[in-house]
Design an enzyme around this catalytic site. Structure first.
Site, PDB file in Angstrom:
ATOM      1  N   PRO A 111     -23.692  34.480  63.294  1.00 44.56           N
ATOM      2  CA  PRO A 111     -23.260  34.885  61.955  1.00 44.56           C
ATOM      3  C   PRO A 111     -24.378  35.578  61.168  1.00 44.56           C
ATOM      4  O   PRO A 111     -25.547  35.284  61.367  1.00 44.56           O
ATOM      5  CB  PRO A 111     -22.878  33.563  61.281  1.00 44.56           C
ATOM      6  CG  PRO A 111     -22.942  32.521  62.316  1.00 44.56           C
ATOM      7  CD  PRO A 111     -23.731  33.025  63.462  1.00 44.56           C
ATOM      8  N   CYS A 112     -23.979  36.483  60.271  1.00 42.77           N
ATOM      9  CA  CYS A 112     -24.932  37.155  59.380  1.00 42.77           C
ATOM     10  C   CYS A 112     -25.141  36.223  58.186  1.00 42.77           C
ATOM     11  O   CYS A 112     -24.229  35.988  57.418  1.00 42.77           O
ATOM     12  CB  CYS A 112     -24.344  38.486  58.927  1.00 42.77           C
ATOM     13  SG  CYS A 112     -25.343  39.386  57.752  1.00 42.77           S
ATOM     14  N   GLN A 113     -26.315  35.652  58.076  1.00 44.33           N
ATOM     15  CA  GLN A 113     -26.596  34.733  56.965  1.00 44.33           C
ATOM     16  C   GLN A 113     -27.879  35.167  56.272  1.00 44.33           C
ATOM     17  O   GLN A 113     -28.482  36.153  56.659  1.00 44.33           O
ATOM     18  CB  GLN A 113     -26.786  33.305  57.514  1.00 44.33           C
ATOM     19  CG  GLN A 113     -25.555  32.693  58.133  1.00 44.33           C
ATOM     20  CD  GLN A 113     -25.913  31.402  58.869  1.00 44.33           C
ATOM     21  OE1 GLN A 113     -26.713  31.416  59.790  1.00 44.33           O
ATOM     22  NE2 GLN A 113     -25.337  30.305  58.450  1.00 44.33           N
ATOM     23  N   ASN A 163     -24.214  41.613  65.942  1.00 41.81           N
ATOM     24  CA  ASN A 163     -23.930  41.173  64.587  1.00 41.81           C
ATOM     25  C   ASN A 163     -23.169  42.262  63.836  1.00 41.81           C
ATOM     26  O   ASN A 163     -23.094  43.388  64.327  1.00 41.81           O
ATOM     27  CB  ASN A 163     -25.255  40.875  63.856  1.00 41.81           C
ATOM     28  CG  ASN A 163     -25.119  39.764  62.849  1.00 41.81           C
ATOM     29  OD1 ASN A 163     -24.267  39.826  61.975  1.00 41.81           O
ATOM     30  ND2 ASN A 163     -25.946  38.745  62.961  1.00 41.81           N
TER      31      ASN A 163
END
Ligand SMILES: C[S@@+](CC[C@H](N)C(=O)[O-])C[C@H]1O[C@@H](n2cnc3c(N)ncnc32)[C@H](O)[C@@H]1O
Length: 409
Positions: free
Chosen positions: A81-83, A124
């Site tokens: 995930p892009c966090q 991503n």
């Protein structure tokens, strides 16, 4: 068993594994991990184990897995995930890295640090190159700098699968790291001309031909990870991210440029992957009484809306979506909410040769990601759509895998 040992993190239903296996039987996945947070049921992990076997598959929160439980490997892969990857000086952990808890990038980093596989391939959303909005590109800068500090040279490329003849418009960034001790890593450390690597000699350049769309920019990532967090692009709020659609990181030097795809092959359209109407269950057809609702959601609108919590009115507008979806082009991106019969702006709707409107079936969604038909059979239709919204176009991994394995010979 293949000689290139692979570990697949954030495995979902196994998109990386499918792509790599198609690329070469030299790839062999020795360990995989998939765990859906916040729910007892683990259908993605169940599908993964049903297709590829339980051996070497882990269904635990990756944060709870000790690096020692993971076997030695040559290639680590995963779509994470892009966090927020920021690093605060005050949060320093025992090893000296200040990654926030629950941020999955630091789990990948921890495993890379413990095992130092020769190569790492990550996927991503392309937003990763630009986030956060207050400090454009900071998170990618932290990620790249942390890879450089672990001894990796890195190349990346934003790839839209449909630009290379695949059936879905899905833009994602692929990031490929090579440890400096490997033959490719050594070759890249000695590079004289970054542009030649990005346009001709690199692994992405080979797998996905492209031509220059901008000049090459070169800059340094200076300071430790906390410095980068604090200072990267900081004075220029809302300024553009310096990370363009392809790039290279050698030590702490970044070379980046925009490229446009150069592809002369055939294109695959949404129409080509559809099942014959007779094989589509009735529940996928849009009843005549519901067509108006779909049209409204898909349509362009300018209206006054009221915020339910504070009672304020505001002007809302959005453009029209194609309805039904055109069959003579690759499809739009599949999102996780694609399943279920309720009308939605983003679900795909096609017109059958008989003139009826219908949603896409799970098999059609699998085909748009180039998964085998019925790969996710056994889960509910909505769940199968969710898996495909989370997954990747396996054809991309296949092409990267083909080039990579040839270079590893
Ligand atoms: C973007 S998806 C990757 C999908 C995969 N590439 C595929 O082809 O299906 C990310 C996956 O990471 C999983 N995940 C999220 N948090 C996790 C955690 N803490 N530990 C292990 N897996 C996690 C999610 O359940 C999801 O399946």
């Amino acid at each position: 068993m293949g000689s290139i040992k692979v570990v697949e993190l954030f495995a979902g239903v196994g998109g990386f594994r499918i792509g790599l296996q198609r690329a070469s039987d030299r790839f062999s996945v020795v360990w995989s991990n998939q765990w859906e947070p916040g729910t007892k049921r683990q259908p993605a992990s169940e599908i993964y184990a049903a297709r590829f076997g339980h051996q070497g598959h882990s269904n635990a929160d990756i944060a709870t897995v000790h690096a020692k439980e993971i076997p030695k490997h040559d290639l680590l892969v995963g779509g994470f995930p892009c966090q927020d990857y920021s690093v605060a000086r005050t949060l320093k952990q025992a090893e000296g890295l200040a990654g926030k808890k629950g941020v999955l990038w630091w789990e990948i980093h921890r495993i890379l640090k413990a095992h130092t596989p020769g190569h790492v391939l990550l996927e991503n959303v392309d937003r990763l190159l630009k986030s956060p909005s207050t400090q454009r590109g900071r998170d990618f800068a932290v990620m790249l700098a942390s890879l450089a500090d672990l001894g990796y040279v890195v190349e990346w490329r934003v790839i839209n699968a449909a630009d290379y003849g695949m059936p879905q418009r899905r833009r994602r960034v692929f990031i490929l790291g090579h440890h400096k001790s490997t033959a490719i890593g050594k070759q890249m450390l000695k590079l004289k001309n970054a542009e030649t690597w990005l346009l001709e000699d690199g692994i992405f350049a080979d797998a996905f031909r492209a031509t220059a769309k901008s000049t090459l920019c070169t800059f340094e990532l200076k300071g430790d990870l906390a410095d980068i967090t604090q200072r990267f692009n900081h004075d220029k709020r809302s300024a553009k991210s310096p990370f363009l659609s392809t790039g290279l990181l050698v030590s702490r030097t970044v070379h980046t440029m925009d490229v446009k795809p150069s592809y002369a092959g055939t294109f695959t359209t949404l129409g080509e992957i559809l099942l014959p109407s007779k094989d589509v269950p009735k529940t996928f057809f849009v009843p005549a009484t519901k067509v108006r609702g779909w049209k409204y959601l898909k349509g362009g609108k300018k209206e006054l809306r009221t915020n339910a919590s504070n009672g304020f009115s505001y002007k809302y507008s959005e453009g029209a979506m194609a309805f039904p979806d055109p069959l003579d082009k690759p499809s739009r991106t599949i999102v996780t909410g694609e399943g279920g019969s309720g009308p939605s702006r983003f679900k795909h709707v096609v017109r059958t040769p008989e003139g009826k409107l219908r949603r896409l079936t799970p098999v059609e969604l699998e085909r748009l990601n180039m998964f085998p038909d019925d790969h996710t059979a056994g889960a509910s239709d909505a769940r199968r759509a969710f898996f495909m919204g989370n997954a990747l176009v396996t054809g991309i991994v296949e092409r990267i895998g083909s080039v990579l394995q040839a270079r590893l010979k």
